[in-house]
Design an enzyme around this catalytic site. Structure first.
Site, PDB file in Angstrom:
ATOM      1  N   HIS A 170      17.148 -86.751  63.235  1.00 36.87           N
ATOM      2  CA  HIS A 170      16.033 -87.259  64.050  1.00 36.87           C
ATOM      3  C   HIS A 170      16.411 -88.581  64.717  1.00 36.87           C
ATOM      4  CE1 HIS A 170      12.159 -85.153  62.395  1.00 36.87           C
ATOM      5  NE2 HIS A 170      12.998 -84.322  62.980  1.00 36.87           N
TER       6      HIS A 170
ATOM      7  N   GLN B 103       2.669 -91.151  67.307  1.00 35.58           N
ATOM      8  CA  GLN B 103       4.076 -91.496  67.559  1.00 35.58           C
ATOM      9  C   GLN B 103       4.403 -91.486  69.042  1.00 35.58           C
ATOM     10  OE1 GLN B 103       7.275 -89.121  65.768  1.00 35.58           O
ATOM     11  NE2 GLN B 103       6.696 -89.934  63.786  1.00 35.58           N
TER      12      GLN B 103
ATOM     13  N   ASP C 158      13.955 -93.276  62.348  1.00 32.19           N
ATOM     14  CA  ASP C 158      13.839 -92.683  63.690  1.00 32.19           C
ATOM     15  C   ASP C 158      12.605 -93.176  64.434  1.00 32.19           C
ATOM     16  OD1 ASP C 158      12.501 -90.985  61.653  1.00 32.19           O
ATOM     17  OD2 ASP C 158      11.864 -89.792  63.364  1.00 32.19           O
ATOM     18  N   GLN C 159      11.560 -93.581  63.685  1.00 33.10           N
ATOM     19  CA  GLN C 159      10.322 -94.026  64.338  1.00 33.10           C
ATOM     20  C   GLN C 159      10.463 -95.417  64.965  1.00 33.10           C
ATOM     21  OE1 GLN C 159       6.474 -93.023  62.435  1.00 33.10           O
ATOM     22  NE2 GLN C 159       7.683 -92.394  60.668  1.00 33.10           N
TER      23      GLN C 159
END
Length: 309
Positions: free
Chosen positions: A263, A47, A240-241
């Site tokens: 997040h 990530q 959120d990613q």
């Protein structure tokens, strides 16, 4: 890891430290190894490093070691089955080779990721959920755990999903991880729903000592069903990613989510602070969404350009 990717300087990165000073230099391609030495998640290493190596001077190979299926982080199966195909809509490709699976508490897993740099990222628009066309997944056991545990997790998840999707084929494969590809003992399950517009939403759970296999399967299925009920086009763990890529992209990106997670709010806060991208989050006004908890996250990206290409 990021310090090493760009031959930068990092001070204060010690346990108990309350501040760090990081001075980046040029992002380098080539081969990099990062080892948590515990069951720390390889997916979290990916990530943080993926947005950087996309703007490197040459292709990168990342050897990431630690836990592949760990608590409080995406399972590597989620990264491969959900994150990868959706993130690649930004206009890059990466290859994710699972060499060894590792579990809590020892880790010992290894994933090799290969990425080529890009000039710029394209914006994305993931706002039309469409209808669920298929549900698939895998329930796994590794090490000393009996195969019947995988079968029980899969069967319980299928039963739970069938109540909601009577006419849909639900294919959850029980898997015994090969001994030479798994370090330690572990079990878990991931179920992924694919929709008519190409959206992917998932639910997952890990086995724990003393927790019945049926419950693990049902937890994963119920997480997926909860993600389908709110009407979002991405699930709670993907939203959120995607934020950092939306911030860097060239143009306006839009995603439709369920309730915006803490997040995601945090990711937006830092993307606005650090990259000066602009985000708006609004309740979805689309018909049929009035009763649902659905939101549109929109971002005017900063059109980050790779200076090396």
């Amino acid at each position: 890891m990021i310090r090493d990717l760009c031959a930068g300087q990092l001070e204060g990165a010690d346990i108990g430290s309350t501040e760090i000073t990081f001075t980046p230099k040029k992002i380098q391609g080539g081969s990099h190894t990062a080892d948590t030495k515990t069951a720390g998640s390889v997916c979290l290493l990916l990530q943080v490093s993926l947005p950087c190596v996309l703007f490197a001077a040459s292709p990168s190979e990342l050897r990431l070691r630690g836990g592949t299926n760990a608590e409080m982080a995406p399972q590597i199966d989620y990264t491969a089955m959900v994150f990868k195909p959706i993130a690649e809509k930004f206009g890059f490709k990466f290859n994710c080779d699972i060499k060894m699976r590792g579990y809590y508490p020892k880790g010992g897993g290894e994933v090799i990721v290969q990425v080529s740099p890009v000039k710029q990222l394209n914006p994305i628009n993931i706002t039309e959920r469409g209808s669920v066309t298929k549900i698939s997944g895998r329930a796994f056991v590794a090490g000393a755990l009996p195969f019947k545990v995988a079968k029980e997790m899969a069967a319980a998840a299928v039963r739970c999903l069938r109540k909601e999707f009577r006419d849909l084929y639900v294919n959850i494969q029980p898997v015994q991880e090969p001994r030479d590809h798994a370090f330690g003992n572990g079990s878990g399950i991931i179920v992924v729903a694919e929709t008519s517009t190409g959206c992917l939403l998932a639910g997952s759970a890990l086995g724990k000592r003393g927790v019945n296999a049926d419950k693990v399967g049902i937890d994963a299925a119920e997480m997926l069903l909860a993600n389908l009920r709110h009407g979002g086009a991405v699930d709670e763990y993907l939203q959120d990613q995607l934020i950092i890529f939306m911030a860097l992209a060239n143009g306006v990106s839009r995603i439709k989510t369920g309730p915006v997670t803490l997040h995601t709010q945090t990711a937006i806060h830092f993307a606005e602070q650090l990259a000066k991208a602009k985000f708006t989050v609004k309740k979805s006004e689309e018909e049929g969404d009035a009763s649902k908890d659905a939101y549109i996250i929109e971002c005017q990206g900063i059109a980050m350009t790779n200076p090396n290409l």
